[in-house]
Design a protein around this motif. Structure first.
Motif, PDB file in Angstrom:
ATOM      1  N   TYR A   2      38.147  85.436  33.750  1.00 18.47           N
ATOM      2  CA  TYR A   2      38.502  86.730  34.357  1.00 18.47           C
ATOM      3  C   TYR A   2      37.611  87.853  33.812  1.00 18.47           C
ATOM      4  CZ  TYR A   2      42.689  84.556  36.252  1.00 18.47           C
ATOM      5  OH  TYR A   2      43.544  83.755  36.948  1.00 18.47           O
ATOM      6  N   LEU A   3      37.077  87.626  32.605  1.00 22.77           N
ATOM      7  CA  LEU A   3      36.285  88.682  31.969  1.00 22.77           C
ATOM      8  C   LEU A   3      34.791  88.526  32.254  1.00 22.77           C
ATOM      9  CD1 LEU A   3      36.739  91.103  30.016  1.00 22.77           C
ATOM     10  CD2 LEU A   3      36.112  89.546  28.170  1.00 22.77           C
ATOM     11  N   ILE A   4      34.255  87.323  32.009  1.00 15.44           N
ATOM     12  CA  ILE A   4      32.791  87.185  32.117  1.00 15.44           C
ATOM     13  C   ILE A   4      32.351  86.242  33.242  1.00 15.44           C
ATOM     14  CG2 ILE A   4      32.282  87.792  29.715  1.00 15.44           C
ATOM     15  CD1 ILE A   4      32.149  84.776  29.107  1.00 15.44           C
ATOM     16  N   GLY A   5      33.289  85.723  33.997  1.00 12.37           N
ATOM     17  CA  GLY A   5      32.913  84.826  35.090  1.00 12.37           C
ATOM     18  C   GLY A   5      33.004  83.367  34.677  1.00 12.37           C
ATOM     19  N   GLY A  32      27.487  76.547  42.782  1.00 14.11           N
ATOM     20  CA  GLY A  32      27.156  77.895  43.266  1.00 14.11           C
ATOM     21  C   GLY A  32      26.100  77.903  44.341  1.00 14.11           C
ATOM     22  N   ILE A  33      25.045  77.091  44.153  1.00 12.85           N
ATOM     23  CA  ILE A  33      23.924  77.124  45.101  1.00 12.85           C
ATOM     24  C   ILE A  33      24.085  76.050  46.191  1.00 12.85           C
ATOM     25  CG2 ILE A  33      21.393  76.919  45.350  1.00 12.85           C
ATOM     26  CD1 ILE A  33      22.120  79.409  43.765  1.00 12.85           C
ATOM     27  N   ALA A  34      24.219  74.763  45.757  1.00  9.25           N
ATOM     28  CA  ALA A  34      24.247  73.681  46.756  1.00  9.25           C
ATOM     29  C   ALA A  34      25.532  73.707  47.590  1.00  9.25           C
ATOM     30  CB  ALA A  34      24.083  72.341  46.054  1.00  9.25           C
ATOM     31  N   LEU A  35      26.690  73.831  46.936  1.00  9.73           N
ATOM     32  CA  LEU A  35      27.949  73.788  47.693  1.00  9.73           C
ATOM     33  C   LEU A  35      28.414  75.186  48.135  1.00  9.73           C
ATOM     34  CD1 LEU A  35      29.938  71.131  45.613  1.00  9.73           C
ATOM     35  CD2 LEU A  35      28.732  70.784  47.742  1.00  9.73           C
ATOM     36  N   LYS A  36      27.697  76.201  47.715  1.00 14.74           N
ATOM     37  CA  LYS A  36      27.988  77.599  48.110  1.00 14.74           C
ATOM     38  C   LYS A  36      29.438  78.017  47.814  1.00 14.74           C
ATOM     39  CE  LYS A  36      24.458  77.913  51.684  1.00 14.74           C
ATOM     40  NZ  LYS A  36      23.936  76.556  51.682  1.00 14.74           N
ATOM     41  N   VAL A  37      29.945  77.579  46.661  1.00 17.49           N
ATOM     42  CA  VAL A  37      31.310  77.964  46.273  1.00 17.49           C
ATOM     43  C   VAL A  37      31.253  79.384  45.690  1.00 17.49           C
ATOM     44  CG1 VAL A  37      33.263  77.419  44.754  1.00 17.49           C
ATOM     45  CG2 VAL A  37      31.904  75.579  45.731  1.00 17.49           C
ATOM     46  N   PRO A  38      32.107  80.301  46.179  1.00 18.23           N
ATOM     47  CA  PRO A  38      32.093  81.650  45.594  1.00 18.23           C
ATOM     48  C   PRO A  38      32.762  81.643  44.220  1.00 18.23           C
ATOM     49  CG  PRO A  38      33.743  81.495  47.336  1.00 18.23           C
ATOM     50  CD  PRO A  38      33.086  80.165  47.272  1.00 18.23           C
ATOM     51  N   LEU A  39      31.979  81.305  43.200  1.00 19.88           N
ATOM     52  CA  LEU A  39      32.535  81.170  41.845  1.00 19.88           C
ATOM     53  C   LEU A  39      32.937  82.546  41.299  1.00 19.88           C
ATOM     54  CD1 LEU A  39      29.875  78.662  40.527  1.00 19.88           C
ATOM     55  CD2 LEU A  39      32.250  78.116  40.987  1.00 19.88           C
ATOM     56  N   PRO A  40      34.044  82.650  40.564  1.00 20.65           N
ATOM     57  CA  PRO A  40      34.488  83.956  40.050  1.00 20.65           C
ATOM     58  C   PRO A  40      33.451  84.586  39.127  1.00 20.65           C
ATOM     59  CG  PRO A  40      36.120  82.247  39.609  1.00 20.65           C
ATOM     60  CD  PRO A  40      34.934  81.553  40.142  1.00 20.65           C
ATOM     61  N   LEU A  41      33.180  85.872  39.333  1.00 18.78           N
ATOM     62  CA  LEU A  41      32.169  86.568  38.526  1.00 18.78           C
ATOM     63  C   LEU A  41      32.790  87.270  37.325  1.00 18.78           C
ATOM     64  CD1 LEU A  41      30.098  88.130  41.428  1.00 18.78           C
ATOM     65  CD2 LEU A  41      29.460  86.187  40.006  1.00 18.78           C
ATOM     66  N   GLY A  42      34.109  87.508  37.378  1.00 23.27           N
ATOM     67  CA  GLY A  42      34.776  88.187  36.280  1.00 23.27           C
ATOM     68  C   GLY A  42      34.562  89.690  36.346  1.00 23.27           C
ATOM     69  N   LEU A  43      35.217  90.347  35.405  1.00 24.40           N
ATOM     70  CA  LEU A  43      35.168  91.819  35.372  1.00 24.40           C
ATOM     71  C   LEU A  43      33.742  92.325  35.133  1.00 24.40           C
ATOM     72  CD1 LEU A  43      37.583  93.738  35.585  1.00 24.40           C
ATOM     73  CD2 LEU A  43      37.440  94.027  33.108  1.00 24.40           C
ATOM     74  N   LEU A  44      33.058  91.694  34.181  1.00 24.18           N
ATOM     75  CA  LEU A  44      31.690  92.124  33.848  1.00 24.18           C
ATOM     76  C   LEU A  44      30.731  91.873  35.008  1.00 24.18           C
ATOM     77  CD1 LEU A  44      31.173  91.016  30.141  1.00 24.18           C
ATOM     78  CD2 LEU A  44      31.599  93.296  31.029  1.00 24.18           C
ATOM     79  N   GLY A  45      30.903  90.749  35.663  1.00 18.79           N
ATOM     80  CA  GLY A  45      30.044  90.398  36.796  1.00 18.79           C
ATOM     81  C   GLY A  45      30.182  91.396  37.927  1.00 18.79           C
ATOM     82  N   ARG A  46      31.406  91.859  38.142  1.00 18.30           N
ATOM     83  CA  ARG A  46      31.646  92.821  39.243  1.00 18.30           C
ATOM     84  C   ARG A  46      31.054  94.190  38.910  1.00 18.30           C
ATOM     85  NH1 ARG A  46      36.533  89.989  40.256  1.00 18.30           N
ATOM     86  NH2 ARG A  46      37.721  91.280  38.822  1.00 18.30           N
TER      87      ARG A  46
END
Lengths: 500, 142
Positions: B84-87, B127-141
């Motif tokens: 949740y914080l850093i992805g 993330g790239i091949a299966l294009k899953v929207p992986l959680p980015l976390g608070l810092l990522g956002r």
């Protein structure tokens, strides 16, 4: 027979697409490595890699999972031979003679025997599956809702309770599977049950996070708790050490053929699986083979028999799965869940309604078998490195894959927490000696059971006599009864023998 | 044998029976109602759970809780909360690094290589091949 061969030819034409070949290649390579690594096994491998199939079409997805499943049988023999640690339970017998051969300085010969035997056994199983599949499907077409309900009950009793030595533990696991299956929408009437106001539970428990928790995360905990997880010895094998002489090939062929046929028939029976097949064929071969007395001291026949049998059983287990929707082993129960996830309902109608799925799948087995053999020989140096990876490294790596794989199912963190919760709970079940396979089977099969029971009562306005309406029903009832009392009888007989 | 699984399952089974009978119904319009299977499952859980509990009580085999299980579950939970914080990918990479370095006492370079390599592998596959929207976390956002 010729019709089956022409359908298989149709399957080969359809399997030669980029997607299918790539799926088969990936499945076999991953399976050989996963099978070779001690402590992972087919169940963990298939469950953790299940989400990778989300981007594939259903045929390619199942081809990959099936390839992964039977190639772990190849891989399982590698660590059994080299380290005396079977990669998976079907390779236990292989370790008996395989490791002795390694101690004698003949690991190459042992591995070549295992790979060749796996190939021959697998081919026999696939040929029998090709010939018998449509026939079994024709038999299955005679089944109505009551027969199907009884058949599912038979599968649940035979696999679930025989897998463990303890009937109570097996029943307890079955009840837990039922419990998970009752959460969400009721298949029979469409009501919402036990969702506790959580939107994530309204459609029921997701199959993938559940199996990743049960077989993936619980395995991580087990790896961490296992002592002596240090580095494993590094082994080197030269190519010239892997050749078998013509005399040795001639000695092995009858063993491989016998075990292949035996393994297939054991594999077809629900509940038996690759482990039983390899044990039965090893014991049988020890009795009938001229070198039987030397088994366990390092003879190549001792490697050939279990390896041929467990690969044949892996192929044979697909016959009841595809024709009746009944898994022959716990890994095929996982594949059944995978098929249903793709909207495919295994059963007699699958052969007639979805030939474009069934025959390419069967054709892919042949292709995968050849790829497995090539991968095993070609990737020996890499596999040797994989075998030496310690549990200390494996555990956090598998955990990371479990987390991402569970999340991928619905792009939801709820599934990650659910996966971890079921993993911890499953670990407690493991140390209580409660088997996980009946839980999985009950989870997959009980919604279908509920639906068929409801349909049967609807047909007769609540009259239960429909469940004894003919010979098929009675045969199933007798078998269910037999499977229920068999473990108790076996236990009593064993107790009496030890007393005397 | 430990008592955790049966102790958890017996009250759950009881709840399933009560809800099955009172809310979903055992028998509705000439057929089984939505409560039949929950009741059956509840009965099985209570029956088998009680037997397992009795066995555990009688058993002389002492069950001891492995400290490493708690350590693993706690650090795994911390890693998941770290998502949740850093992805997701950085959190899992750091988890692997810290676990190998401090719990398994692996060399720093090896731990770093496995942590970073695994993070890259997961990113490329999911993330790239299966294009899953992986959680980015608070810092990522941010």
């Amino acid at each position: 027979m010729f019709e089956n061969l022409s359908l298989l030819f149709f399957g080969f034409i359809n399997v030669f697409t980029f997607d299918s070949i790539a799926a088969c290649l990936f499945g076999t390579v991953a399976g050989v490595f996963i099978g070779a690594m001690p402590g992972i096994g087919a169940l963990t491998g298939v469950s953790v890699l299940l989400p990778l199939t989300f981007a594939m079409n259903p045929t390619a997805a199942i081809i990959m999972l099936a390839a992964l499943y039977y190639s772990t049988m190849y891989g399982g023999s590698i660590s059994a031979v080299l380290l005396n640690i079977p990669g998976d339970t079907p390779a236990i017998c292989t370790a008996l003679d395989g490791y002795k051969l390694t101690e004698k300085g003949l690991p190459g010969k042992a591995l070549t025997t295992c790979f060749m035997s796996s190939f021959i056994g697998g081919t026999i199983g696939m040929l029998i599956l090709t010939m018998s599949g449509p026939f079994l499907a024709q038999v299955g077409l005679k089944f109505g809702s009551p027969e199907l309900a009884l058949l599912i009950l038979l599968a649940m009793t035979s696999i679930g309770w025989l897998l463990g030595d303890d009937v109570i533990c097996g029943l307890f696991a079955t009840a837990l599977g039922l419990l998970f299956a009752t959460i969400g929408t009721d298949q029979a009437a469409g009501y919402l049950r036990f969702h506790f106001g959580l939107p994530n539970l309204m459609a029921g428990i997701s199959f993938v996070p559940l199996v990743i928790g049960i077989f993936g995360f619980s395995q991580v905990i087990e790896l961490v708790t296992q002592r002596g997880s240090g580095e494993r010895p590094k082994i080197k094998i030269k190519l010239r050490d892997m050749y078998l002489s013509w005399a040795e090939i001639k000695r092995l062929l009858p063993v491989q053929l016998r075990s292949g046929f035996m393994g297939t028939f054991v594999g077809v029976m629900p509940g038996a699986g690759g482990t039983s097949a390899s044990f039965i064929s090893y014991i049988f071969e020890r009795r009938v083979n001229k070198l039987g007395d030397s088994f366990g001291t390092g003879v190549i026949e001792g490697c050939a028999a279990p390896e041929s049998a467990n690969n044949a059983a892996a192929a044979g287990a697909f016959a009841p799965l595809l024709t009746f929707g009944i898994p022959g082993s716990s890994t095929t129960a996982l594949l059944l869940g995978g098929l249903m996830m793709w909207g495919l309902q295994p059963g007699p109608l699958l052969f007639t309604e979805k030939p474009e799925f069934v025959w390419p799948l069967i054709a892919s087995f042949y292709l995968g078998n050849i790829i497995c053999l090539l991968v095993c020989f070609a990737a020996i140096p890499l596999v040797l490195k994989a075998v030496s990876v310690s549990n200390a490294v494996l555990a956090p790596v598998i955990f990371a894959i479990c987390v991402v794989a569970a999340y991928t199912t619905n792009n939801s963190m709820f599934d990650v927490f659910f996966m971890m919760g079921t993993g911890v709970f499953s670990y407690f079940l493991k140390i209580s000696k409660v088997p996980s396979a009946p839980l999985l089977l009950a989870f997959v099969l009980s919604p279908m059971l509920e639906k068929y029971v409801r349909q049967s009562f609807d047909m007769t306005r609540g009259d239960p006599s429909i469940f004894v309406r003919g010979g098929i029903c009675w045969a199933f009832i007798l078998l269910i009864f037999g499977f229920c009392i068999a473990p108790v009888v076996v236990k009593r007989v064993k107790a009496l023998r030890t007393k005397t | 044998m430990n008592k955790v699984a049966p102790l958890v399952c017996i009250p759950v089974g009881l709840y399933w029976i009560i809800m099955g009978i009172s809310k979903y119904g055992l028998w509705i319009s000439d057929g089984p109602g939505g409560g039949l299977f929950p009741v059956l499952c509840g009965l099985l859980l209570i029956g088998c759970g009680s037997v397992l509990l009795c066995r555990a009580a009688k058993s002389k085999e002492k069950f001891f809780f492995d400290r490493r299980v708690f350590q693993l579950v706690a650090s795994a939970l911390a890693a998941v909360l770290g998502i949740y914080l850093i992805g997701m990918i950085p959190a899992l990479g750091i988890f692997i690094l810290l676990w190998l370095r401090f719990f398994e006492k692996q060399p720093l370079v090896k731990s770093l290589a496995i942590g970073a390599g695994m993070a890259l592998f997961l990113f490329l596959v999911f993330g790239i091949a299966l294009k899953v929207p992986l959680p980015l976390g608070l810092l990522g956002r941010i």
